[in-house]
Design a protein around this motif. Sequence first.
Motif, PDB file in Angstrom:
ATOM      1  N   MET A 121      30.634  18.926  -2.899  1.00  0.00           N
ATOM      2  CA  MET A 121      31.444  17.718  -3.069  1.00  0.00           C
ATOM      3  C   MET A 121      31.787  17.216  -1.673  1.00  0.00           C
ATOM      4  N   GLY A 122      31.951  15.908  -1.536  1.00  0.00           N
ATOM      5  CA  GLY A 122      32.333  15.362  -0.241  1.00  0.00           C
ATOM      6  C   GLY A 122      32.681  13.890  -0.331  1.00  0.00           C
ATOM      7  N   ILE A 123      32.943  13.321   0.830  1.00  0.00           N
ATOM      8  CA  ILE A 123      33.393  11.935   0.939  1.00  0.00           C
ATOM      9  C   ILE A 123      32.329  11.115   1.664  1.00  0.00           C
ATOM     10  N   VAL A 124      31.974   9.962   1.090  1.00  0.00           N
ATOM     11  CA  VAL A 124      30.985   9.070   1.695  1.00  0.00           C
ATOM     12  C   VAL A 124      31.492   8.654   3.073  1.00  0.00           C
ATOM     13  N   ALA A 125      30.686   8.941   4.111  1.00  0.00           N
ATOM     14  CA  ALA A 125      31.124   8.765   5.501  1.00  0.00           C
ATOM     15  C   ALA A 125      30.616   7.490   6.151  1.00  0.00           C
ATOM     16  N   ASN A 126      29.664   6.805   5.523  1.00  0.00           N
ATOM     17  CA  ASN A 126      29.135   5.556   6.068  1.00  0.00           C
ATOM     18  C   ASN A 126      29.336   4.446   5.062  1.00  0.00           C
ATOM     19  N   GLU A 127      29.589   3.242   5.574  1.00  0.00           N
ATOM     20  CA  GLU A 127      29.615   2.062   4.708  1.00  0.00           C
ATOM     21  C   GLU A 127      28.166   1.743   4.343  1.00  0.00           C
ATOM     22  N   PRO A 128      27.807   1.854   3.061  1.00  0.00           N
ATOM     23  CA  PRO A 128      26.428   1.559   2.686  1.00  0.00           C
ATOM     24  C   PRO A 128      26.063   0.113   3.015  1.00  0.00           C
ATOM     25  N   VAL A 129      24.828  -0.078   3.408  1.00  0.00           N
ATOM     26  CA  VAL A 129      24.324  -1.417   3.682  1.00  0.00           C
ATOM     27  C   VAL A 129      23.541  -1.914   2.475  1.00  0.00           C
ATOM     28  N   TYR A 130      22.754  -1.031   1.868  1.00  0.00           N
ATOM     29  CA  TYR A 130      21.840  -1.423   0.804  1.00  0.00           C
ATOM     30  C   TYR A 130      22.204  -0.819  -0.554  1.00  0.00           C
ATOM     31  N   ALA A 131      22.685   0.411  -0.570  1.00  0.00           N
ATOM     32  CA  ALA A 131      23.043   1.081  -1.833  1.00  0.00           C
ATOM     33  C   ALA A 131      24.334   0.472  -2.371  1.00  0.00           C
ATOM     34  N   GLN A 132      24.392   0.284  -3.670  1.00  0.00           N
ATOM     35  CA  GLN A 132      25.547  -0.384  -4.262  1.00  0.00           C
ATOM     36  C   GLN A 132      26.384   0.504  -5.177  1.00  0.00           C
ATOM     37  N   LYS A 133      25.941   1.721  -5.444  1.00  0.00           N
ATOM     38  CA  LYS A 133      26.664   2.570  -6.391  1.00  0.00           C
ATOM     39  C   LYS A 133      27.730   3.438  -5.745  1.00  0.00           C
ATOM     40  N   VAL A 134      27.787   3.453  -4.403  1.00  0.00           N
ATOM     41  CA  VAL A 134      28.821   4.200  -3.689  1.00  0.00           C
ATOM     42  C   VAL A 134      29.377   3.314  -2.585  1.00  0.00           C
ATOM     43  N   LYS A 135      30.592   3.677  -2.136  1.00  0.00           N
ATOM     44  CA  LYS A 135      31.175   2.958  -1.007  1.00  0.00           C
ATOM     45  C   LYS A 135      31.879   3.939  -0.076  1.00  0.00           C
ATOM     46  N   LEU A 136      32.126   3.501   1.129  1.00  0.00           N
ATOM     47  CA  LEU A 136      32.817   4.311   2.125  1.00  0.00           C
ATOM     48  C   LEU A 136      34.098   4.880   1.535  1.00  0.00           C
ATOM     49  N   GLY A 137      34.272   6.188   1.682  1.00  0.00           N
ATOM     50  CA  GLY A 137      35.491   6.841   1.211  1.00  0.00           C
ATOM     51  C   GLY A 137      35.430   7.396  -0.191  1.00  0.00           C
ATOM     52  N   ASP A 138      34.374   7.078  -0.948  1.00  0.00           N
ATOM     53  CA  ASP A 138      34.235   7.644  -2.294  1.00  0.00           C
ATOM     54  C   ASP A 138      34.071   9.154  -2.213  1.00  0.00           C
ATOM     55  N   THR A 139      34.709   9.877  -3.126  1.00  0.00           N
ATOM     56  CA  THR A 139      34.471  11.309  -3.280  1.00  0.00           C
ATOM     57  C   THR A 139      33.384  11.467  -4.329  1.00  0.00           C
ATOM     58  N   ILE A 140      32.330  12.197  -3.960  1.00  0.00           N
ATOM     59  CA  ILE A 140      31.190  12.333  -4.871  1.00  0.00           C
ATOM     60  C   ILE A 140      30.746  13.784  -4.972  1.00  0.00           C
ATOM     61  N   SER A 141      30.052  14.065  -6.048  1.00  0.00           N
ATOM     62  CA  SER A 141      29.321  15.315  -6.213  1.00  0.00           C
ATOM     63  C   SER A 141      27.914  15.049  -5.700  1.00  0.00           C
ATOM     64  N   ILE A 142      27.413  15.922  -4.869  1.00  0.00           N
ATOM     65  CA  ILE A 142      26.110  15.718  -4.237  1.00  0.00           C
ATOM     66  C   ILE A 142      25.003  16.217  -5.158  1.00  0.00           C
ATOM     67  N   ASP A 143      24.014  15.367  -5.327  1.00  0.00           N
ATOM     68  CA  ASP A 143      22.836  15.702  -6.122  1.00  0.00           C
ATOM     69  C   ASP A 143      21.889  16.485  -5.221  1.00  0.00           C
ATOM     70  N   ARG A 144      21.787  17.788  -5.446  1.00  0.00           N
ATOM     71  CA  ARG A 144      20.963  18.640  -4.574  1.00  0.00           C
ATOM     72  C   ARG A 144      19.517  18.163  -4.473  1.00  0.00           C
ATOM     73  N   SER A 145      19.002  17.552  -5.517  1.00  0.00           N
ATOM     74  CA  SER A 145      17.612  17.078  -5.473  1.00  0.00           C
ATOM     75  C   SER A 145      17.457  15.871  -4.544  1.00  0.00           C
ATOM     76  N   ASN A 146      18.557  15.229  -4.174  1.00  0.00           N
ATOM     77  CA  ASN A 146      18.511  14.063  -3.295  1.00  0.00           C
ATOM     78  C   ASN A 146      19.027  14.345  -1.886  1.00  0.00           C
ATOM     79  N   ILE A 147      19.229  15.615  -1.540  1.00  0.00           N
ATOM     80  CA  ILE A 147      19.643  15.958  -0.179  1.00  0.00           C
ATOM     81  C   ILE A 147      18.477  15.675   0.762  1.00  0.00           C
ATOM     82  N   SER A 148      18.763  14.911   1.822  1.00  0.00           N
ATOM     83  CA  SER A 148      17.713  14.606   2.796  1.00  0.00           C
ATOM     84  C   SER A 148      18.017  15.204   4.167  1.00  0.00           C
ATOM     85  N   ASP A 149      19.220  15.707   4.362  1.00  0.00           N
ATOM     86  CA  ASP A 149      19.569  16.362   5.631  1.00  0.00           C
ATOM     87  C   ASP A 149      20.914  17.043   5.471  1.00  0.00           C
ATOM     88  N   TRP A 150      21.228  17.887   6.420  1.00  0.00           N
ATOM     89  CA  TRP A 150      22.542  18.532   6.511  1.00  0.00           C
ATOM     90  C   TRP A 150      22.791  18.863   7.972  1.00  0.00           C
TER      91      TRP A 150
END
Length: 154
Positions: free
Chosen positions: A87-116
């Motif tokens: 779980m974590g907090i969105v750290a960047n203001e999205p430019v193109y993605a519309q389903k999340v915004k800066l500061g949202d707390t989300i559950s991370i989809d492990r299949s969509n992890i691209s870096d750590w």
Amino acid sequence: MLSSCKENTSAKTERNGEPDVYNVEDDNAKMNQAMEAAKNSVQEFQDALLSDNPNFEFFAIKQKFEAIEGTEHIWIQDIQLVDTDFMGIVANEPVYAQKVKLGDTISIDRSNISDWMYYDEGKVVGGYTIRVIRDELSPEEQAQFDDENGLIFK
């Protein structure tokens, strides 16, 4: 704040008061290898997160999100492990993605992890995609990139 990435284009998007978005073609072999290496080593990140090592800090995961055209990879910070979910907090203001915004707390989809990444005594561990972007910059641009992002690489 760390830079996010968008696939399917090759220009850098500069934002006033926000980190730049480095746009990467979706067929970029080095970037795809970096994302695969990150996915294959998530256990190393999890082990460090759970280690309680006082030298480890600033744990972050980059996740892929669907965007209007293609995908955008956005950093999530303040990572916690809840049961088996990150779980974590969105750290960047999205430019193109519309389903999340800066500061949202989300559950991370492990299949969509691209870096750590995390810091070990202030130095970056992980950061596979960041290293690909950084390696393509001139020494002067690398210094500026490091300064703007507050990063020190091992």
